[in-house]
Design a protein around this motif. Structure first.
Motif, PDB file in Angstrom:
ATOM      1  N   UNK A  35      34.090  34.188  24.618  1.00 13.64           N
ATOM      2  CA  UNK A  35      34.687  33.919  25.914  1.00 13.64           C
ATOM      3  C   UNK A  35      34.572  35.183  26.757  1.00 13.64           C
ATOM      4  N   UNK A  36      33.760  35.100  27.804  1.00 10.64           N
ATOM      5  CA  UNK A  36      33.506  36.253  28.655  1.00 10.64           C
ATOM      6  C   UNK A  36      34.185  36.055  30.004  1.00 10.64           C
ATOM      7  N   UNK A  37      35.014  36.990  30.387  1.00  7.04           N
ATOM      8  CA  UNK A  37      35.651  36.971  31.700  1.00  7.04           C
ATOM      9  C   UNK A  37      35.011  38.064  32.551  1.00  7.04           C
ATOM     10  N   UNK A  38      34.428  37.670  33.679  1.00  3.19           N
ATOM     11  CA  UNK A  38      33.782  38.642  34.542  1.00  3.19           C
ATOM     12  C   UNK A  38      34.786  39.677  35.050  1.00  3.19           C
ATOM     13  N   UNK A  39      34.317  40.906  35.149  1.00  2.00           N
ATOM     14  CA  UNK A  39      35.074  41.972  35.796  1.00  2.00           C
ATOM     15  C   UNK A  39      34.251  42.395  37.007  1.00  2.00           C
ATOM     16  N   UNK A  40      34.332  41.635  38.098  1.00  5.75           N
ATOM     17  CA  UNK A  40      33.399  41.844  39.210  1.00  5.75           C
ATOM     18  C   UNK A  40      33.767  43.036  40.078  1.00  5.75           C
ATOM     19  N   UNK A  41      32.767  43.534  40.757  1.00  7.93           N
ATOM     20  CA  UNK A  41      32.968  44.523  41.813  1.00  7.93           C
ATOM     21  C   UNK A  41      33.205  43.731  43.092  1.00  7.93           C
ATOM     22  N   UNK A  42      34.469  43.499  43.411  1.00  9.71           N
ATOM     23  CA  UNK A  42      34.819  42.571  44.488  1.00  9.71           C
ATOM     24  C   UNK A  42      34.220  42.981  45.827  1.00  9.71           C
ATOM     25  N   UNK A  43      34.231  44.253  46.133  1.00  7.61           N
ATOM     26  CA  UNK A  43      33.735  44.697  47.436  1.00  7.61           C
ATOM     27  C   UNK A  43      32.242  44.437  47.592  1.00  7.61           C
ATOM     28  N   UNK A  44      31.506  44.463  46.488  1.00  9.85           N
ATOM     29  CA  UNK A  44      30.060  44.248  46.554  1.00  9.85           C
ATOM     30  C   UNK A  44      29.730  42.761  46.493  1.00  9.85           C
ATOM     31  N   UNK A  45      30.245  42.065  45.457  1.00  9.75           N
ATOM     32  CA  UNK A  45      29.839  40.682  45.200  1.00  9.75           C
ATOM     33  C   UNK A  45      30.471  39.704  46.175  1.00  9.75           C
TER      34      UNK A  45
END
Length: 612
Positions: free
Chosen positions: A568-578
């Protein structure tokens, strides 16, 4: 190779440099015993026999065949999966584009087709003329793409060739790409052939007089639908607001099937750009340490290769406990237990320590208490256990039955680990110490200081630990993210420009009517730009939502199938970029394309629009 995954870092040096390193001191020689078996099914038996012999050293991690497969999968394998996914998205966009271009060509050349039918050419001959052109272009594209693929393959597999040697050029290495290109060619030609079936339905009068590809029945149905739509959306009842915006909305509703290409392309482009970037930011994040069966902290210390690991552990713990810059000190010991598998007793690596502070995230169950044990995903699958099941382990000849309290994700030690509550100060194969830095303290400076003071310990900031552990494929993910960004933006601009060019060509008569009743060129252009902006934004937003939901589940499913220890993979996104930068870039690219295309309307001859 990173120590937590394979415990080995190797360098190739010359004999002179090796002699200098040997005489320089400051290190200790290490003996590595390697075995190559003719039957890989005997690997587990060999490992059990080695680890059951008390006279043989065990101060180090066994690098097994399964572990090597894991390292390959978690580096080159994940990058290959990302590139394949990007390739499929590009293929989907290309096929949509091909279908749209062919249909646009038919509509743009409908009068020529009508003329050919009028002079007696059969529909099959006319379709063959167009189909031969697209066959030639498809064939040339496959040849050029195949030649470029040879160069791209060499570039993309350069690191693989350096690490695992170059694959021999065999018959399959030639046949498989050729077959793949042949499949692409046949698939594209099949799409072209299906679109050109519309030539049979084109009527000479409608084509020459009205410039329409529709027959009488289709024309009547469209007129009826438009009449109903006019009754529902009469401008007579319109009050206030922008008439241009109102007309743009009505046009989008009327021609939704024609405009669906743009949001679809931007949906795929958003997924293409966001998914690799989300994977990159996830693997680069210090929080990813939770997927390695470890807590998220600031500093990590490993004690493994030392003459006396117990004494080194006591000294380092005492020093760190008295350091005002560090807090929340946690010590874990790695012990070698045995448990009964399919082929008898086999080694089980167990990390013993205090898990009461919620240091590990569990997929099922909870942290272990006294008399309990938590298993990694791969170990739980290997032994067919779930929470609440008993597990018998032994160490030093004494057997104990424990209850499985929880299951967690882990990619270290081949993904086969376990955790028990307790404290072990002697007899451990290695120790791991975690600590948090107080506010304002520099974790990197603290780690450097302890590395200088304790030669037998490896102290490192947790962020740097994750970076070094996964740097091999995060670098490749970064390249994939850059390529995906370039392709995504480029395709978005190309498709938008091509679509609007064909759309403006097919809507000359409608725009001529608008111009004749008093709409200026700027107002007509603003309607086109508004419609483009709306569908571009819709496709981009839907693509980002898909990436954050279905894309996350898809990535986790692929890793689960790969057997990496992550289910189970939960993304840790770079919110400002993506979720801010990428949508702004995509929307701006689409809008700029619309501005560039509609700018040509200023110098156009409006009288020619009425004539179609």
């Amino acid at each position: 190779m990173a120590s937590s995954l394979s415990s080995a870092t190797r360098f190739v040096v010359s004999e002179a440099d090796f002699a200098e390193l040997t005489t320089a001191g400051g290190g200790a020689p290490e003996i590595i015993a390697e075995y190559r078996l003719s039957d890989t099914a005997l690997i587990a038996d060999l490992q059990r026999a080695y680890e059951s012999d008390e006279a043989l050293p065990k101060n180090g991690q066994a690098v097994t065949y399964d572990l090597i497969l894991l390292i390959n999968a978690i580096s080159d394998g994940l990058v290959a999966v990302a590139l394949v996914f990007v390739s499929f998205l590009l293929i989907a966009i290309a096929l949509l584009n091909a279908r749209f271009v062919i249909r646009g060509t038919l509509e743009d050349e409908v009068r020529e087709i009508g003329a050919m039918k009028a002079i007696g050419l059969p529909s099959k001959t006319i379709s063959g003329l167009y189909l031969s052109k697209y066959r030639l272009m498809t064939f040339l594209a496959c040849v050029i793409g195949g030649l470029l693929a040879i160069v791209a393959t060499d570039l993309l597999t350069r690191s693989v060739q350096a690490n695992y040697a170059e694959a021999p050029l065999g018959l399959s290495a030639v046949l498989v790409p050729v077959i793949a290109l042949a499949v692409v060619y046949l698939f594209v030609v099949a799409i072209c052939r299906r679109v050109f079936r519309r030539v049979r339905k084109i009527q000479v009068v409608n084509a020459l007089v009205h410039g329409s590809t529709l027959d009488d029945r289709q024309t009547a149905r469209r007129a009826k639908r438009e009449a109903k739509r006019v009754k529902r959306t009469s401008l007579a009842s319109f009050r206030g607001g922008s008439i241009n915006r109102r007309l743009a909305v009505l046009d989008l509703r009327a021609d939704a099937k024609q405009w669906v290409l743009i949001p679809t392309v931007f949906f795929l482009a958003a997924v293409l750009m966001a998914l690799p970037m989300n994977l990159l930011s996830t693997f680069e994040s210090p929080r990813f340490i939770t997927y390695m069966g470890a807590p998220e902290t600031d500093v990590r210390a490993d004690i493994q290769f030392a003459d006396d690991v117990d004494q080194t552990r006591d000294d380092l713990v005492a020093s760190m406990a008295s350091d005002d810059r560090l807090t929340d000190l946690r010590v874990y010991a790695n012990l070698l237990y045995e448990t009964e598998g399919e082929d008898g007793w086999e080694t089980l690596r167990v990390e013993v320590g205090d898990y009461s502070a919620g240091t590990v995230e569990f997929l099922e169950g909870e942290r272990p208490e006294d008399g309990e044990i938590a298993l990694s995903v791969l170990n739980a699958d290997k032994y067919g256990l779930t929470t609440g099941d008993p597990l018998t382990v032994r160490r030093g000849g004494e057997s104990t039955t424990l209850v499985v309290s929880g299951i967690y994700q882990d990619v270290t030690s081949g993904g086969n680990t376990a955790k028990m509550q307790g404290e072990a100060t002697t007899g451990a194969a290695s120790y791991v110490i975690y600590a948090d830095a107080v506010d304002g303290a520099d974790a990197a400076a603290i780690a450097d200081e302890y590395n200088d003071r304790f030669d037998s310990a490896n102290v490192i900031p947790m962020g740097e630990y994750v970076k070094q552990t996964f740097s091999y494929f995060t670098g490749a993910f970064q390249n994939a993210a850059i390529l995906a960004f370039v392709f995504g933006v480029g395709i978005a601009v190309l498709i938008t420009s091509l679509f609007l060019k064909l759309r403006l060509s097919s809507e000359r008569r409608k725009n001529g009517v608008l111009s004749a009743i008093g709409f200026s060129t700027a107002e007509i252009s603003s309607q086109v730009r508004g419609k483009t902006l709306a569908v571009v934004a819709l496709g981009t937003v839907l693509g980002l939502v898909f990436t954050a939901t279905v894309g996350e589940s898809l990535a986790g499913g692929l890793m689960s199938v790969a057997g990496l220890g992550i289910t189970k993979l939960a993304f840790i996104p770079n919110w400002s970029v993506v979720y801010i930068g990428y949508p702004l870039v995509l929307i701006a690219a689409g809008y700029i394309g619309a501005v560039a295309l509609t700018a040509r309307l200023r110098g156009a001859d409006k009288s020619m629009w009425i004539r179609g």
